[in-house]
Scaffold this motif. Sequence first.
Motif, PDB file in Angstrom:
ATOM      1  N   ALA A  60       0.825  -1.208   0.000  1.00  0.00           N
ATOM      2  CA  ALA A  60       0.000   0.000   0.000  1.00  0.00           C
ATOM      3  C   ALA A  60       0.858   1.257   0.000  1.00  0.00           C
ATOM      4  CB  ALA A  60      -0.941  -0.011   1.202  1.00  0.00           C
ATOM      5  N   VAL A  61       1.883   1.228   0.865  1.00  0.00           N
ATOM      6  CA  VAL A  61       2.781   2.386   0.916  1.00  0.00           C
ATOM      7  C   VAL A  61       3.510   2.554  -0.426  1.00  0.00           C
ATOM      8  CG1 VAL A  61       4.863   3.319   2.005  1.00  0.00           C
ATOM      9  CG2 VAL A  61       3.053   2.314   3.409  1.00  0.00           C
ATOM     10  N   GLY A  62       3.959   1.436  -0.990  1.00  0.00           N
ATOM     11  CA  GLY A  62       4.638   1.505  -2.276  1.00  0.00           C
ATOM     12  C   GLY A  62       3.740   2.029  -3.376  1.00  0.00           C
ATOM     13  N   ALA A  63       2.459   1.558  -3.367  1.00  0.00           N
ATOM     14  CA  ALA A  63       1.511   2.027  -4.376  1.00  0.00           C
ATOM     15  C   ALA A  63       1.251   3.519  -4.225  1.00  0.00           C
ATOM     16  CB  ALA A  63       0.208   1.243  -4.271  1.00  0.00           C
ATOM     17  N   SER A  85       2.131   8.978  -6.132  1.00  0.00           N
ATOM     18  CA  SER A  85       2.663  10.316  -5.868  1.00  0.00           C
ATOM     19  C   SER A  85       3.830  10.633  -6.786  1.00  0.00           C
ATOM     20  CB  SER A  85       3.108  10.419  -4.409  1.00  0.00           C
ATOM     21  OG  SER A  85       2.035  10.177  -3.532  1.00  0.00           O
ATOM     22  N   GLY A  86       4.713   9.643  -6.965  1.00  0.00           N
ATOM     23  CA  GLY A  86       5.847   9.848  -7.859  1.00  0.00           C
ATOM     24  C   GLY A  86       5.409  10.075  -9.291  1.00  0.00           C
ATOM     25  N   LEU A  87       4.371   9.330  -9.708  1.00  0.00           N
ATOM     26  CA  LEU A  87       3.860   9.507 -11.064  1.00  0.00           C
ATOM     27  C   LEU A  87       3.287  10.898 -11.259  1.00  0.00           C
ATOM     28  CD1 LEU A  87       3.228   8.280 -13.821  1.00  0.00           C
ATOM     29  CD2 LEU A  87       1.060   7.443 -12.861  1.00  0.00           C
ATOM     30  N   ALA A  88       2.532  11.370 -10.249  1.00  0.00           N
ATOM     31  CA  ALA A  88       1.972  12.715 -10.338  1.00  0.00           C
ATOM     32  C   ALA A  88       3.070  13.772 -10.371  1.00  0.00           C
ATOM     33  CB  ALA A  88       1.027  12.959  -9.158  1.00  0.00           C
ATOM     34  N   PHE A 102      12.329   9.945  -8.360  1.00  0.00           N
ATOM     35  CA  PHE A 102      11.878   9.964  -9.752  1.00  0.00           C
ATOM     36  C   PHE A 102      12.806  10.860 -10.569  1.00  0.00           C
ATOM     37  CE2 PHE A 102       9.788  13.729  -8.125  1.00  0.00           C
ATOM     38  CZ  PHE A 102       9.943  14.652  -9.145  1.00  0.00           C
ATOM     39  N   ASP A 103      12.813  10.607 -11.866  1.00  0.00           N
ATOM     40  CA  ASP A 103      13.492  11.461 -12.831  1.00  0.00           C
ATOM     41  C   ASP A 103      12.809  11.216 -14.171  1.00  0.00           C
ATOM     42  OD1 ASP A 103      15.223  13.162 -14.085  1.00  0.00           O
ATOM     43  OD2 ASP A 103      16.833  11.693 -14.270  1.00  0.00           O
TER      44      ASP A 103
END
Length: 500
Positions: free
Chosen positions: A23-26, A31-34, A100-101
């Motif tokens: 759940a935390v990873g998802a 969040s990273g995708l956004a 992220f990058d």
Amino acid sequence: MKRNNAGAVSVLLCFVFLALIIAVGAAGDVSGLAAANAYAQRISYLSCKSVLAEYDRNLFDDYGLLAFVGGSDEIEERIGDYSSMMRRVDEQSEDEIVFFDVRLKDVNADCRERNLRNPAVFMEQIKEYMKYSAAESGIEGLLGLASGSLGFEDALNNAIVGFEKEEQDKAAAGSSGSGEGGFGTEAEGGGAGAGEGREPVDVNDRCSDTSVDCMERVLRSRRIIDSLPSGSDNEESEKHEYSLGKEKELLKLGKDSSEFLNSFCSALGGGAEKLILCEYIMDSFKNTVNPESIDGETFFTNEAEYILKGGFNDRKNASSVKRDLFLLRTALNIAHIYSDAEKSRIVLEAASAAGPYAAAVQFVLAAAWAGAEAQEDLNILYSGGKVSFIKSSGDWKLDFDSVFGEGKVINSDYRGDRGLDYSGYLRLMLLAQSRENLIERSMDLIQINMKGRYNIQFDLRNCCTGFSVHTEYERLWYLPAVLPGIVEDNVLSYEEVYSY
């Protein structure tokens, strides 16, 4: 016997913790995708805007047109360069955890619909420029009223200098040049073709008056001509000149002037867009009477006349416009003679001796009188004065005897301070031109002058005011070192249109 549930609880807790980690990873992934999406979108936006920022400063300063030089391939290359410069992380260190990058994966740009050779795009730029110009003129007018003098004319008096000098050695016309502009040789858009021994034009020998016949500059370079937006050779031929002392000539003058007035009136119009275009032409290009009204070197002195006639001989364009003005003024003067009771009576009495041919003779005499008056009108216009479009008795200068060369000025007090000046008549004649001619020939002048001033390779086909673009950014997800080798990537796509 009691059962030991310690192992079961441990297994249950393992499942709970695993679900919690997932759940935390998802949540982190979402969040990273956004964040990556916003970051990539911002990079794409800034990269494309940076391309627009590379507009041609000379084109903007001289003609108020915002456009950058380059095709689709150049745009894609520049977007790639700017995207690389704007990436938050260029290289990853081994101990740094980066969540992220993004990296540009693919870009496709298309600027064909925003090319400055497109008449609709060109017209958009003119409208934007004229909005700015109108506001600027209003502010300058207010400042001028406050100070008592605008003081702009003196700064432009010496704007035209050595560009009128032709190169004596035409053998150099075979070299195309590396890129710098100049009006001197045929290869650079100059006057004579290679091998033609035309005498150079010395600026010190320029005519002191505004006589049309004293100006001669001819564009002969086929390479330059074939690249013009108008796309054809519209060389203006010599026009028929009228002699006011011959009956047949006077009859032809009357008929031609009437036909010209009819075609002129039927062609007038075109709406607000055409008015804006005509005002842009008068604001951006020189004309016969005001050859120093525009700052900067130009190939043609009679630029507004070129737009009207489209020929590549400067003198012929000016002569042809002068002839049209003569016909227009003659026709309007004939109309005044017939509408004025006193003048109509004079002409009728003079023609009455012709018996059954009195009506034809009356028309010939009216044409002769109107033509003599039209010549006076042109003298006023070409000396910077004004002539009323529809004359009244107070605007009329010559008496009837002027038809026979023995007349006199009956209105010596008239100073040419009422009506339209030469620029006003040019505006009317421009309004009678087709929209296509006005746009294409304006493009011609801009391209010729930009080649001569700055870069012989300049071409409006390479100038764009915007582009559509499809970009794809690869999202890179860097996980902690406890899970080495696991990398998740996603593609973020954007489609936008950017323009000035």
